[in-house]
Enzyme design. Structure first.
Site, PDB file in Angstrom:
ATOM      1  N   SER A   1     105.353  30.648  19.950  1.00 46.66           N
ATOM      2  CA  SER A   1     104.037  30.982  20.296  1.00 46.66           C
ATOM      3  C   SER A   1     103.423  31.972  19.342  1.00 46.66           C
ATOM      4  O   SER A   1     103.858  33.140  19.593  1.00 46.66           O
ATOM      5  CB  SER A   1     103.672  31.200  21.847  1.00 46.66           C
ATOM      6  OG  SER A   1     102.048  31.416  21.801  1.00 46.66           O
TER       7      SER A   1
ATOM      8  N   ASP B   1     101.070  34.614  18.584  1.00 47.92           N
ATOM      9  CA  ASP B   1     100.361  35.147  19.540  1.00 47.92           C
ATOM     10  C   ASP B   1      99.676  36.271  18.709  1.00 47.92           C
ATOM     11  O   ASP B   1     100.363  37.252  18.473  1.00 47.92           O
ATOM     12  CB  ASP B   1     100.695  35.741  20.876  1.00 47.92           C
ATOM     13  CG  ASP B   1     101.033  34.241  21.732  1.00 47.92           C
ATOM     14  OD1 ASP B   1     100.481  33.370  21.229  1.00 47.92           O
ATOM     15  OD2 ASP B   1     102.389  34.596  22.174  1.00 47.92           O
TER      16      ASP B   1
ATOM     17  N   SER C   1     100.763  28.965  20.478  1.00 49.84           N
ATOM     18  CA  SER C   1     100.047  29.936  19.596  1.00 49.84           C
ATOM     19  C   SER C   1      98.556  30.363  20.297  1.00 49.84           C
ATOM     20  O   SER C   1      97.880  29.491  21.030  1.00 49.84           O
ATOM     21  CB  SER C   1      99.775  29.603  18.247  1.00 49.84           C
ATOM     22  OG  SER C   1     100.891  29.599  17.609  1.00 49.84           O
TER      23      SER C   1
END
Length: 343
Positions: A270, A272, A232
């Site tokens: 992740s 994002d 992240s």
């Protein structure tokens, strides 16, 4: 390895050609304040809170144009759907650890309710990354006091970077990471404008600076480590350029694109996210789309440098279970970039 955190420019790493703001930080955007609360017991807890506080939010104006872009939605960004729907920000932006995001949101709600006693609906915006590699994330140590301290203690001075606040226990690209910030100034419609970014880095990939790969296995070949894959990144972009919510969505996308410049893998796990907002006066019309290219370029450079600052500003940290996340070795970076002709 025992070294102090430094900024990218301290190492000679200069991203792009645009000038920075006074402090090369998100606080160069007039009215933007940043505060941190750090929790670090030296053993199992390495976490905290970082707050980005637009001082323009107040009795004269309770919302700012804003947008959220999800590069990969494996995360918990509380309040994002209303920002998407209405195109406005109505609270400080708080960043923390994954399992503490809900307590942080409740604390931010208390702050908003205290400021507006007659309000019946509020949209606290709270993002996170997972610092469970170094910190005992299941203890959820974040309290209302920690969140309020970060908000009320926020200032317009250059924010601390690296292992501080919400970046205390994060790691990225195989190295210890944390909080990073940067800014750029551009001319838009004949006036100087400022674009600033702040990041919470905790994502995977191969560190890349000025186009040169800097793999952890090559920079620290003998280290005994168990590095997290990285999961992240939270990016906050603030600007005084008059932009509407649609245009800010385009800005937020460029912020996510900039992660690719530093080697992000954009992996499955992740989360994002980029949040972009404008502090321009509400009576200023949004600039024409044909004039937005300087803003896009500034955002890409600002986020790239913020990400590098989040890594170069971090220090080696030993956390839960004796796990070690190593800082980027500065001298090795300088040697590699010099050999590649980039310094």
């Amino acid at each position: 390895m025992n070294q102090l955190g430094r900024r990218a420019r301290d190492l000679g790493v200069v991203v792009g050609t645009l000038p920075t703001g006074r402090h090369n930080a998100i606080t160069d955007v007039d009215g933007i304040l940043v505060g941190h609360t750090t929790i670090d017991d030296g053993i199992d807890l390495h976490t905290g809170v970082t707050a980005v506080v637009p001082s323009q939010l107040g009795p004269e104006r309770w919302t700012l144009p804003a947008a959220v872009y999800s590069g990969n939605g494996h995360g918990k960004l509380v309040g994002s759907t209303q920002v998407d729907e209405l195109g406005v920000l109505e609270s400080p932006i708080v960043l923390t650890a994954t399992l503490s995001v809900f307590r942080a949101a409740d604390a931010l709600l208390s702050y908003l309710m205290d400021r507006r006693p007659d309000g019946l609906s509020f949209n606290p915006l709270v993002g996170e990354t997972n610092d469970g590699h170094l910190s005992d994330i299941r203890r959820r140590p974040i309290t209302e006091e920690h969140v309020l301290a970060a908000i009320t203690g926020a200032s317009g001075e250059p924010p601390m970077e690296g292992c501080v606040g919400a970046g205390t226990g994060t790691a990225a690209l195989g190295f210890k990471a944390g909080i990073g910030t940067s800014s750029r100034t551009v001319r838009v419609l004949g006036r100087q404008a400022t674009i600033g970014a702040l990041v919470q880095s905790n994502f995977g990939g191969v560190l890349t600076a000025l186009g040169v790969p800097l793999p952890v296995d090559e920079l620290i070949p003998d280290a005994d480590r168990t590095e997290p894959p990285g999961n992240s990144c939270m990016i906050v972009v603030a600007t005084d350029v008059p932009l509407d919510a649609r245009q800010l969505g385009r800005v937020a996308r460029r912020a996510i694109f900039a992660m690719g410049r530093v080697g992000a893998s954009y992996s499955n796990a992740s989360g994002d996210y980029a949040i972009a907002f404008s502090t321009a006066q509400s009576d200023q019309p949004a600039i024409p789309d044909g004039e937005i290219n300087p803003v896009f370029g500034a955002v890409m450079d600002t986020v790239e440098e913020s990400l590098l600052n989040s890594l170069f500003g971090a220090v080696t940290t030993t956390g839960k279970g004796g796990r070690v996340s190593h800082a980027v070795p500065h001298q090795a970076v300088i040697q590699r970039l010099s050999a590649a002709g980039r310094l």
